[in-house]
Each structure stands twice: as C-alpha cells, then as structure tokens.
Enzyme design. Sequence first.
Site, PDB file in Angstrom:
ATOM      1  N   HIS A  11      -2.961   2.185  -0.407  1.00  0.00           N
ATOM      2  CA  HIS A  11      -4.252   2.451  -1.058  1.00  0.00           C
ATOM      3  C   HIS A  11      -4.116   3.459  -2.194  1.00  0.00           C
ATOM      4  CE1 HIS A  11      -4.698   6.491   0.631  1.00  0.00           C
ATOM      5  NE2 HIS A  11      -4.212   5.994   1.763  1.00  0.00           N
ATOM      6  N   GLU A  84      -4.135   3.485   9.327  1.00  0.00           N
ATOM      7  CA  GLU A  84      -3.186   4.586   9.396  1.00  0.00           C
ATOM      8  C   GLU A  84      -3.073   5.082  10.839  1.00  0.00           C
ATOM      9  OE1 GLU A  84      -0.524   6.199   8.790  1.00  0.00           O
ATOM     10  OE2 GLU A  84      -1.058   6.627   6.703  1.00  0.00           O
TER      11      GLU A  84
END
Length: 211
Positions: A11, A84
Amino acid sequence: MSTTTLVLVRHGETAWNAEGRVQGQTDVPLNEIGRAQAEALVPVLGAEVFGAIYSSDLQRVRETAQPAAKALGLEVALEAGLRERHYGMFETLTYVECRERFPAEFERFRAKELEFDFGSGESLQAFNARALASVGAIAARHAGEAVLVFTHGGVLEMLYRAATARGLRSVRDFEIPNAAINRFEFAAGRWRLRAWADCAHLEAALDDLRD
C-alpha cells in the site's frame, strides 16, 4: 504444470508510516503522498493483463488498489487474510514509545521470537502461516493466470522469505517500500521471486515493513 504469475504491491504511504507509528490492523487511510503513489501505479499496472485483483480489506490498501482497478476495468476482491500482522499492545504507538513502555516485549519482538504475540496480537509463526496460506490460495485459484494483489509490508516479507528460503528469524537485508511492485511465480507448491521492490514509477517511498 500451471504457473501463476503474481504481481504484489504494498500500500501507499500513510501519516502513521511517516511518523514511525505501528499500524498493524488499525485502519488508517493513505495520506496525500500515498494517494499520489496509488495513481503513479496506473501507467505500469494499467498496461498489463490480469485475471483478477485482490486486496487486503484495510482502507490504506483498498485506496491503493482503486486507481489501477479502475484503469483495468476489474472489481477488487477483498481478502481479510491479506491483512498486516496484528501487533496487539504495540498498535497506535511509535516504535520509540513501544521500546519505552514495553522494553521486555520490545526485545522479544526485535529477537523475532516465533511465538511472541504482543499479549493480544499475532505471533510471527501464526502470521507467517496465515499470510502464505492467503496468497497461496489466491495463486491456486488462478492457476495459469496473472493476478494483481495489494497487501502490506509484513505479508510481502513473509512471501519474500518463503521464496528465498531465508527463514523467519534472519536479519532483514531487503527493502519493502510503499507502493513498490514485486513479482512472483507460484507452481507445484513453490514460490519463485522474479522482481523485487520496483520503484521506477515513484519519486520516493518509505521502507517500513511493520505496518
């Protein structure tokens, strides 16, 4: 033997990345730089052909995926397994604050203890298994195709280590920049690394896998 080609993208930048703050599974949006990085991916990824696009369901990754998905005319499939690592007590704190408030736990984290889970988070061992299972399932689902996957630095680290047989506790001597393009192949249950941390489309990018 069918080979799946996977293009994985971390990202774009967030304010917490810039502050050195632990995000983990806390849902933080892109900052202005991160949004520009997402747009910068379009000329590269928009010129390629993909059978599908996948993304972590956290906002910073979904926002990174949208410009390329729009250019490609594909819907983004959200996968919670691409999130994550969960950093438990560390999340929302800077790394300096983590070391000051939880010195013993910080040392266990730095030592890469496989079963240390931040009290209420996710151990390295469990995270590795989850990350590889999630990306592996996508690869198996699209055997013989090319797939675009947007995810986090930690997931990319686990995949890099699997493809290079480095083990989970070795020193990280490779960068994982925001919005970098990484290329892998998957066949017969094995990962092959083809290209790593391509930032040619970016002016600059932070290297911080723990997000």
